[in-house]
Design a protein around this motif. Structure first.
Motif, PDB file in Angstrom:
ATOM      1  N   ARG A  45     -15.161   0.150  -6.298  1.00  0.00           N
ATOM      2  CA  ARG A  45     -14.402  -0.641  -7.257  1.00  0.00           C
ATOM      3  C   ARG A  45     -12.952  -0.199  -7.252  1.00  0.00           C
ATOM      4  N   GLY A  46     -12.060  -1.130  -7.451  1.00  0.00           N
ATOM      5  CA  GLY A  46     -10.641  -0.801  -7.527  1.00  0.00           C
ATOM      6  C   GLY A  46     -10.043  -0.513  -6.164  1.00  0.00           C
ATOM      7  N   ARG A  47      -8.784  -0.193  -6.153  1.00  0.00           N
ATOM      8  CA  ARG A  47      -8.063   0.088  -4.920  1.00  0.00           C
ATOM      9  C   ARG A  47      -8.201   1.567  -4.587  1.00  0.00           C
ATOM     10  N   THR A  48      -8.569   1.859  -3.364  1.00  0.00           N
ATOM     11  CA  THR A  48      -8.619   3.237  -2.900  1.00  0.00           C
ATOM     12  C   THR A  48      -7.324   3.525  -2.160  1.00  0.00           C
ATOM     13  N   LYS A  49      -6.651   4.557  -2.576  1.00  0.00           N
ATOM     14  CA  LYS A  49      -5.399   4.918  -1.917  1.00  0.00           C
ATOM     15  C   LYS A  49      -5.671   5.420  -0.509  1.00  0.00           C
TER      16      LYS A  49
END
Length: 76
Positions: A45-49
């Motif tokens: 979930r979300g953006r992984t750097k």
């Protein structure tokens, strides 16, 4: 939880009761693990750097989560 289920002959109901999750959750996680190993269980979930954008603390935290999950760290 996945390891417990595998070690106990894939008893989904027993595993779900032990870890207080649904049967479907156990089934889903086990199938993800069978398909992709530990990486299949990572939270997407979300953006992984990208690794080059992570601070040293973020890199260590990511490495720690992966190692706790039973994987090995080769960058994220």
């Amino acid at each position: 939880m996945v390891q417990y289920c595998i070690q106990h002959e894939n008893k989904y109901v027993e595993t779900a009761e032990k870890y207080q999750v649904s049967y479907q959750q156990v089934y889903t996680w086990l199938k993800k693990y069978e398909a992709d190993g530990v990486k299949g269980l990572l939270d997407r979930r979300g953006r992984t750097k990208p690794e080059d954008e992570m601070s040293e603390l973020e890199k260590l935290s990511a490495e720690n989560r992966l190692l706790k999950a039973g994987g090995s760290y080769h960058g994220i």
